[in-house]
Design a protein around this motif. Structure first.
Motif, PDB file in Angstrom:
ATOM      1  N   GLU A  71      17.593  58.051  55.833  1.00 48.49           N
ATOM      2  CA  GLU A  71      17.083  59.067  57.063  1.00 48.49           C
ATOM      3  C   GLU A  71      15.565  58.351  57.441  1.00 48.49           C
ATOM      4  O   GLU A  71      14.551  58.198  56.678  1.00 48.49           O
ATOM      5  N   ASP A  72      15.305  58.227  58.893  1.00 50.32           N
ATOM      6  CA  ASP A  72      14.207  57.409  59.271  1.00 50.32           C
ATOM      7  C   ASP A  72      13.087  58.510  59.463  1.00 50.32           C
ATOM      8  O   ASP A  72      12.069  58.144  60.023  1.00 50.32           O
ATOM      9  N   GLU A  73      13.249  59.754  59.365  1.00 51.36           N
ATOM     10  CA  GLU A  73      12.242  60.851  59.613  1.00 51.36           C
ATOM     11  C   GLU A  73      11.566  61.052  58.371  1.00 51.36           C
ATOM     12  O   GLU A  73      12.408  61.992  57.457  1.00 51.36           O
ATOM     13  N   ASP A  79      21.933  59.456  58.090  1.00 54.26           N
ATOM     14  CA  ASP A  79      21.657  60.015  59.449  1.00 54.26           C
ATOM     15  C   ASP A  79      22.281  58.929  60.320  1.00 54.26           C
ATOM     16  O   ASP A  79      22.681  57.823  59.938  1.00 54.26           O
ATOM     17  N   HIS A 137      21.568  57.901  63.333  1.00 55.21           N
ATOM     18  CA  HIS A 137      20.673  56.828  64.328  1.00 55.21           C
ATOM     19  C   HIS A 137      19.337  56.383  63.426  1.00 55.21           C
ATOM     20  O   HIS A 137      18.512  57.082  62.862  1.00 55.21           O
ATOM     21  N   LYS A 167      21.411  68.475  63.141  1.00 55.93           N
ATOM     22  CA  LYS A 167      19.891  69.048  63.073  1.00 55.93           C
ATOM     23  C   LYS A 167      19.561  69.882  64.084  1.00 55.93           C
ATOM     24  O   LYS A 167      20.352  69.723  65.232  1.00 55.93           O
TER      25      LYS A 167
HETATM   26 CA    CA Z   1      17.239  58.916  62.858  1.00 55.22          CA
END
Ligand code: CA
Length: 226
Positions: free
Chosen positions: A8-10, A52, A54, A101
Motif C-alpha cells: 500500500e502506498d499510503e 492496494d 493503485h 476505502k
Molecule cells: Ca494507492
C-alpha cells in the motif's frame, strides 16, 4: 505466527493497519510499491497479502496476478471505488476479498481473520485451547479444569480466551475491553477488573494467589506461560 504483507502506498494507512494487525497477533511486513511488494512476497511467502489496487511501480492487479500464478495465498484488495470491487474478487483476478476505502482498521482485522479461516491458512482445528491445566472448547464455549466443567459468563469466557490464547503476553485493560467487545455502557476499563475477579474466583484454585491469570502492574493482565 501468521504473517501478513501489506502492499500500500499510503504510509499513514500502512501505519494504522500495521498497528491493528500487530495488536491482533499477526506478524506484519509492508511495501509501498507494487514491484518491491511482489519481491517481498517472493522472499517472505506471507500467509496473506493486503494489496492496494493503485500502486506505483507495478499495478495491484498485476501483483495479484503474479501471486495467483504461483500460489493461492489469500489476497485482500484495497480499493477506493466500490465499482472496481466486483471484478477484483472471483474468477477474473481471484482475490479472496476486497475492502473499500475508507475503512475501519478493525474491519480489516475481522476480514483478515475471516479470509484466513476460509482459506484454511489458520488451522481451523484451533477450536480447542489448552492452557496450563485448563481446557477451553471454543465451539461449545465450555471450559474445563481437570475434567471439571467451569461455568463462565460470555464476558468471562471471552476474556479467558483472549488471555489464554497468547500466554505470556501482557494486555492493557483497553485491549481486553476490545477483546470482550462489550456494550458501550460497560466501556469502563475498571469493568475488566471486576470480570477478572469473577473469572479468577471460578478458575483459580486460590483466587488470592492466582496461578492462571497474573496481574501485570500498571498494564493489565496476562495468562501464565507454559
Ligand atoms: Ca494507492
Amino acid at each position: 505466527m501468521t504473517s501478513i504483507l501489506i502492499i500500500e502506498d499510503e504510509p499513514e494507512l500502512v501505519k494504522i493497519l500495521r498497528a491493528y494487525l500487530e495488536e491482533s497477533g499477526f506478524k506484519v511486513s509492508s511495501a509501498y510499491r507494487g514491484d518491491t511488494g511482489l519481491s517481498n512476497w517472493e522472499n517472505q511467502r506471507p500467509d496473506l497479502v493486503i494489496l492496494d489496487l493503485h500502486l506505483p511501480g507495478m499495478d495491484g492487479l498485476d501483483v495479484a496476478r503474479e501471486i495467483r500464478r504461483k500460489t493461492d495465498t489469500p489476497i485482500i484488495m484495497l480499493t477506493a471505488r466500490v465499482e472496481e470491487a466486483d471484478r477484483l474478487v472471483g474468477l477474473e483476478l481471484g482475490a479472496d476479498d476486497y475492502i473499500v476505502k475508507p475503512f475501519s482498521p478493525r474491519e480489516v482485522v475481522a476480514r483478515v481473520r475471516a479470509v484466513l479461516r476460509r482459506s484454511g491458512q489458520v488451522s481451523t482445528s484451533k477450536t480447542f485451547l489448552r492452557a496450563a491445566d485448563l481446557e477451553v472448547d471454543l465451539d461449545s464455549h465450555m471450559v474445563t479444569r481437570m475434567g471439571q466443567v467451569i461455568d463462565l459468563t460470555p464476558t468471562e469466557f471471552n476474556l479467558l480466551v483472549a488471555l489464554a490464547s497468547q500466554p505470556g503476553r501482557a494486555f492493557t485493560r483497553l485491549q481486553l475491553l476490545d477483546a470482550i467487545q462489550d456494550n458501550a455502557f460497560e466501556g469502563y476499563q475498571r469493568t475488566i477488573d471486576a470480570h477478572i475477579k469473577n473469572l479468577r474466583a471460578k478458575i483459580e484454585l486460590d483466587p488470592k494467589k492466582p496461578r492462571y491469570i497474573e496481574t501485570v502492574f500498571g498494564i493489565g493482565y496476562r495468562f501464565i506461560k507454559g
